[in-house]
Design a protein around this motif. Structure first.
Motif, PDB file in Angstrom:
ATOM      1  N   UNK A  88       0.862  -1.190   0.000  1.00 44.31           N
ATOM      2  CA  UNK A  88       0.000   0.000   0.000  1.00 44.31           C
ATOM      3  C   UNK A  88       0.894   1.233   0.000  1.00 44.31           C
ATOM      4  N   UNK A  89       0.618   2.138  -0.927  1.00 42.28           N
ATOM      5  CA  UNK A  89       1.395   3.378  -1.009  1.00 42.28           C
ATOM      6  C   UNK A  89       0.517   4.546  -0.554  1.00 42.28           C
ATOM      7  N   UNK A  90       1.064   5.338   0.347  1.00 40.28           N
ATOM      8  CA  UNK A  90       0.347   6.484   0.903  1.00 40.28           C
ATOM      9  C   UNK A  90       1.101   7.757   0.516  1.00 40.28           C
ATOM     10  N   UNK A  91       0.392   8.704  -0.124  1.00 37.45           N
ATOM     11  CA  UNK A  91       0.978   9.984  -0.494  1.00 37.45           C
ATOM     12  C   UNK A  91       0.171  11.097   0.170  1.00 37.45           C
ATOM     13  N   UNK A  92       0.866  11.918   0.924  1.00 38.55           N
ATOM     14  CA  UNK A  92       0.221  13.001   1.654  1.00 38.55           C
ATOM     15  C   UNK A  92       0.869  14.315   1.261  1.00 38.55           C
ATOM     16  N   UNK A  93       0.213  15.049   0.385  1.00 34.62           N
ATOM     17  CA  UNK A  93       0.755  16.327  -0.076  1.00 34.62           C
ATOM     18  C   UNK A  93       0.582  17.392   0.995  1.00 34.62           C
ATOM     19  N   UNK A  94       1.595  18.241   1.126  1.00 35.30           N
ATOM     20  CA  UNK A  94       1.512  19.344   2.069  1.00 35.30           C
ATOM     21  C   UNK A  94       1.840  18.988   3.498  1.00 35.30           C
ATOM     22  N   UNK A  95       2.253  17.747   3.769  1.00 35.72           N
ATOM     23  CA  UNK A  95       2.579  17.324   5.129  1.00 35.72           C
ATOM     24  C   UNK A  95       4.035  17.658   5.438  1.00 35.72           C
ATOM     25  N   UNK A  96       4.280  18.226   6.602  1.00 34.88           N
ATOM     26  CA  UNK A  96       5.653  18.573   6.989  1.00 34.88           C
ATOM     27  C   UNK A  96       6.135  17.810   8.215  1.00 34.88           C
ATOM     28  N   UNK A  97       5.213  17.354   9.072  1.00 40.83           N
ATOM     29  CA  UNK A  97       5.587  16.648  10.299  1.00 40.83           C
ATOM     30  C   UNK A  97       5.536  15.137  10.050  1.00 40.83           C
ATOM     31  N   UNK A  98       6.696  14.559   9.719  1.00 37.01           N
ATOM     32  CA  UNK A  98       6.749  13.132   9.392  1.00 37.01           C
ATOM     33  C   UNK A  98       6.442  12.272  10.614  1.00 37.01           C
ATOM     34  N   UNK A  99       6.885  12.702  11.778  1.00 38.56           N
ATOM     35  CA  UNK A  99       6.647  11.924  12.993  1.00 38.56           C
ATOM     36  C   UNK A  99       5.154  11.797  13.280  1.00 38.56           C
ATOM     37  N   UNK A 100       4.427  12.879  13.086  1.00 32.09           N
ATOM     38  CA  UNK A 100       2.983  12.861  13.297  1.00 32.09           C
ATOM     39  C   UNK A 100       2.297  11.941  12.294  1.00 32.09           C
ATOM     40  N   UNK A 101       2.800  11.946  11.044  1.00 29.53           N
ATOM     41  CA  UNK A 101       2.242  11.071  10.013  1.00 29.53           C
ATOM     42  C   UNK A 101       2.399   9.616  10.413  1.00 29.53           C
ATOM     43  N   UNK A 102       3.612   9.247  10.800  1.00 26.77           N
ATOM     44  CA  UNK A 102       3.868   7.849  11.163  1.00 26.77           C
ATOM     45  C   UNK A 102       3.032   7.431  12.380  1.00 26.77           C
ATOM     46  N   UNK A 103       2.908   8.351  13.338  1.00 25.97           N
ATOM     47  CA  UNK A 103       2.137   8.028  14.541  1.00 25.97           C
ATOM     48  C   UNK A 103       0.676   7.787  14.209  1.00 25.97           C
ATOM     49  N   UNK A 104       0.100   8.680  13.428  1.00 23.09           N
ATOM     50  CA  UNK A 104      -1.317   8.572  13.095  1.00 23.09           C
ATOM     51  C   UNK A 104      -1.606   7.386  12.178  1.00 23.09           C
ATOM     52  N   UNK A 105      -0.691   7.112  11.255  1.00 23.88           N
ATOM     53  CA  UNK A 105      -0.947   6.072  10.266  1.00 23.88           C
ATOM     54  C   UNK A 105      -0.770   4.669  10.826  1.00 23.88           C
ATOM     55  N   UNK A 106       0.144   4.505  11.783  1.00 19.01           N
ATOM     56  CA  UNK A 106       0.484   3.153  12.176  1.00 19.01           C
ATOM     57  C   UNK A 106       0.119   2.788  13.613  1.00 19.01           C
ATOM     58  N   UNK A 107       0.117   3.760  14.520  1.00 22.57           N
ATOM     59  CA  UNK A 107      -0.119   3.428  15.915  1.00 22.57           C
ATOM     60  C   UNK A 107      -1.447   2.735  16.175  1.00 22.57           C
ATOM     61  N   UNK A 108      -2.555   3.143  15.520  1.00 18.40           N
ATOM     62  CA  UNK A 108      -3.834   2.492  15.798  1.00 18.40           C
ATOM     63  C   UNK A 108      -3.957   1.112  15.165  1.00 18.40           C
ATOM     64  N   UNK A 109      -2.883   0.596  14.582  1.00 16.32           N
ATOM     65  CA  UNK A 109      -2.967  -0.669  13.858  1.00 16.32           C
ATOM     66  C   UNK A 109      -3.264  -1.853  14.771  1.00 16.32           C
ATOM     67  N   UNK A 110      -2.951  -1.705  16.101  1.00 10.59           N
ATOM     68  CA  UNK A 110      -3.129  -2.833  17.005  1.00 10.59           C
ATOM     69  C   UNK A 110      -4.137  -2.495  18.105  1.00 10.59           C
ATOM     70  N   UNK A 111      -5.275  -1.961  17.737  1.00  9.90           N
ATOM     71  CA  UNK A 111      -6.313  -1.637  18.706  1.00  9.90           C
ATOM     72  C   UNK A 111      -7.010  -2.921  19.153  1.00  9.90           C
ATOM     73  N   UNK A 112      -7.004  -3.174  20.469  1.00 13.50           N
ATOM     74  CA  UNK A 112      -7.631  -4.394  20.998  1.00 13.50           C
ATOM     75  C   UNK A 112      -8.370  -4.089  22.293  1.00 13.50           C
ATOM     76  N   UNK A 113      -9.424  -4.873  22.549  1.00  9.02           N
ATOM     77  CA  UNK A 113     -10.144  -4.838  23.817  1.00  9.02           C
ATOM     78  C   UNK A 113      -9.841  -6.165  24.514  1.00  9.02           C
ATOM     79  N   UNK A 114      -9.315  -6.090  25.741  1.00 13.36           N
ATOM     80  CA  UNK A 114      -8.807  -7.298  26.385  1.00 13.36           C
ATOM     81  C   UNK A 114      -9.390  -7.479  27.792  1.00 13.36           C
ATOM     82  N   UNK A 115      -9.343  -8.746  28.202  1.00 18.69           N
ATOM     83  CA  UNK A 115      -9.723  -9.088  29.573  1.00 18.69           C
ATOM     84  C   UNK A 115      -8.571  -9.859  30.207  1.00 18.69           C
ATOM     85  N   UNK A 116      -8.665 -10.057  31.522  1.00 15.86           N
ATOM     86  CA  UNK A 116      -7.636 -10.840  32.204  1.00 15.86           C
ATOM     87  C   UNK A 116      -7.826 -12.310  31.865  1.00 15.86           C
ATOM     88  N   UNK A 117      -6.686 -12.994  31.618  1.00 13.60           N
ATOM     89  CA  UNK A 117      -6.792 -14.392  31.200  1.00 13.60           C
ATOM     90  C   UNK A 117      -7.039 -15.336  32.371  1.00 13.60           C
TER      91      UNK A 117
END
Length: 417
Positions: A88-117
Motif C-alpha cells: 500500500x502506497x500512501x501519499x500526503x501532499x503538504x505534510x511537513x511533520x513526518x513523525x505525526x504522520x507515522x504516529x497517526x498512520x500506524x499506531x492504531x494498527x493494534x487496537x484491541x479490547x482485552x480481559x484478564x486471562x
C-alpha cells in the motif's frame, strides 16, 4: 455573412470564457506530492495471525482505513493506493511533520479490547483479546455527556450477540482498551449489554474522551503494516519543478504556434487557437474531475499536445498536396481532411490502447500518466480534428480563404491539370 458572424462569435465567446475561467481553474488544480511537497510511505502488509493470507479484500480494507487516518491529519485529498498483492502506497501532499504522520498512520494498527486471562502466572494482566477495532461499527464511537455533564464515549459494535456474550462473561470486571500494547483505558462492565451499544466513562477529562473516540473510530487495521520505503519532498523543490516545467512548456508552445502560423498561414492560426482550447479543456477536466496533477501528468500533457500538433500537420500537409495538384481550395480541404482522418485516428487509437494497458497493469505514476494521456487524446480528436474543420469550413463557405496562398502554397508550386 452569417457564417462570418458565427465564426467571430465562436472565437470571441470561447476566448472570453477561457480568459475568465482560467485563473480560477488553475487555482483549484490539485497538485501531487512531487509538485506540492509532502510525505510518501510504502507499506508491506502481512496477516495478523500466523498461517493466514493477505487477500485482496483485506488489502483494500486496510487501504481504506489508512485513508481515513490520513484525513484525520487534515491533508487535502490523501492518495492511498494498493500495489501488487501486499503493498500500500500512501501519499500526503503538504505534510511537513513526518513523525505525526507515522504516529497517526500506524499506531492504531493494534487496537484491541482485552480481559484478564485468569492464569496463575499473570493474574493481573490483560492478555485475552476479546475484540479488535474492526468489531466496531464504522464511526461507531461518539462523544457524549452523562447526567453530571461529564464526558464519556458511546460505542456501537457490529455483532450484538458477540458483545452480549462478552459483557455477560465479564460482568463486574474490567474490559481494557489497548493500542499497540499500551493501555488506554480499563472501564468496568456494569451490565449485560444486548443492544450492541455501551458507554465508557473517562473520569471527566474531555481531551481523553476525544482521544479514545478517535482511537476507536480509526479502528484496527485488518493487516499488519511494515514500512518498506519512505521519502519526504520539500514544497520548495516541488514548486521549482512546477515552475521550470511550466516555463519550458510555455516556451515550447510559443515556438509551436509560431511554426504553425508561419508554415500553414490561416489553417495554422486556426489550429493554434484549437490547441489553446484543447489545453484549457484539459485544465477544466482536471479541475472538474478533481484529478491530481503530477510531473508524469505534465509529461503526458506535453506529449498529448505534440500529438495534437502532429494531427494538424498531417491534415494541413494533405490539403497542401491537393492544392499543388491543381484542385480548388474547397475540393482540396475536403479531400485532404478525408484522406488524413484515417491516419490521425489510427495513430491516436493505437496510443489509447497502449495507454489503457498501462493504466490497467501499471501502478502509481504510470497510472496517472496513462489516464492523462487518454483524456488528452480524446480532447485532441474533438478539438484539433473536428473543431478545426468546423471553423475552417465556416470561413470557406463564407467565401473566405479561397486562394492557395492562405494555406502556404505558392502559385508556382501548383501543377496545371
Amino acid at each position: 455573412m452569417k457564417r462570418i458572424v458565427a465564426f467571430i462569435t465562436v472565437v470571441v465567446v470561447l476566448s472570453a470564457l477561457m480568459g475568465w475561467t482560467t485563473p480560477g481553474l488553475l487555482k483549484s488544480m490539485r497538485l501531487g506530492l512531487d509538485l506540492k511537497g509532502g510525505f510518501e510511505i510504502l507499506y508491506e502488509a502481512s496477516p495478523l495471525e500466523s498461517g493466514a493470507k493477505v487477500t485482496k479484500e483485506s488489502l483494500v480494507k486496510t487501504a481504506q482505513s489508512l485513508e481515513k487516518r490520513a484525513n484525520k491529519l487534515g491533508t487535502s485529498e490523501p492518495e492511498v493506493t494498493t500495489e501488487g498483492t501486499n503493498r500500500i502506497r500512501v501519499k500526503l501532499a503538504g505534510v511537513t511533520d513526518e513523525a505525526e504522520v507515522r504516529k497517526m498512520m500506524k499506531e492504531p494498527a493494534e487496537l484491541t479490547f482485552r480481559s484478564k486471562d485468569g492464569t496463575e502466572k499473570n493474574p493481573d494482566e490483560y492478555n485475552k483479546i476479546e475484540m479488535i477495532g474492526t468489531d466496531f461499527a464504522e464511526n461507531g464511537a461518539a462523544l457524549q455527556f452523562d447526567n453530571m455533564n461529564k464526558p464519556q464515549v458511546s460505542i456501537k459494535v457490529k455483532s450484538k450477540d458477540k458483545f452480549a456474550e462478552i459483557t455477560k462473561r465479564l460482568l463486574g470486571q474490567p474490559l481494557a482498551i489497548y493500542m499497540n500494547d499500551e493501555l488506554i483505558s480499563a472501564p468496568v462492565v456494569q451490565a449485560v449489554l444486548t443492544d450492541g451499544t455501551a458507554s465508557i466513562s473517562v473520569g471527566g477529562d474531555i481531551d481523553e474522551a476525544k482521544e479514545l473516540r478517535d482511537v476507536i473510530n480509526l479502528g484496527a487495521l485488518p493487516l499488519k503494516l511494515h514500512e518498506k520505503y519512505s521519502q519526504s519532498l520539500g514544497a520548495t523543490l516541488g514548486q521549482q519543478s512546477l515552475k521550470s516545467t511550466i516555463e519550458a512548456g510555455l516556451i515550447g508552445s510559443v515556438f509551436i504556434l509560431v511554426f504553425m502560423v508561419g508554415m500553414y498561414r490561416a489553417p495554422g492560426l486556426i489550429a493554434s487557437f484549437a490547441l489553446i482550447l484543447h489545453t484549457w479543456l484539459l485544465i477544466a477536466v482536471f479541475a472538474w474531475a478533481n484529478f491530481t496533477l503530477t510531473l508524469p501528468g505534465i509529461a503526458a500533457i506535453i506529449l498529448g499536445i505534440g500529438m495534437a500538433v502532429d494531427a494538424n500537420i498531417i491534415t494541413n500537409e494533405r490539403i497542401r498536396e491537393e492544392l499543388r495538384s491543381g484542385k480548388s481550395v474547397m475540393s482540396s480541404v475536403k479531400a485532404g481532411g478525408k484522406h488524413s482522418l484515417r491516419t490521425v485516428l489510427d495513430s491516436n487509437i493505437t496510443t489509447i490502447i497502449v495507454a489503457i494497458v498501462m493504466y490497467i497493469y501499471g501502478t502509481g505514476s504510470v497510472k496517472g500518466f496513462a489516464l492523462v494521456l487518454i483524456v488528452e487524446i480524446v480532447l485532441s480528436i474533438a478539438t484539433n480534428v473536428y473543431f478545426v474543420r468546423f471553423l475552417l469550413n465556416l470561413l470557406l463557405k463564407a467565401g473566405k480563404l479561397m486562394k492557395p496562398k492562405y494555406f502556404g502554397v505558392k502559385e508556382s508550386e501548383i501543377r496545371a491539370l
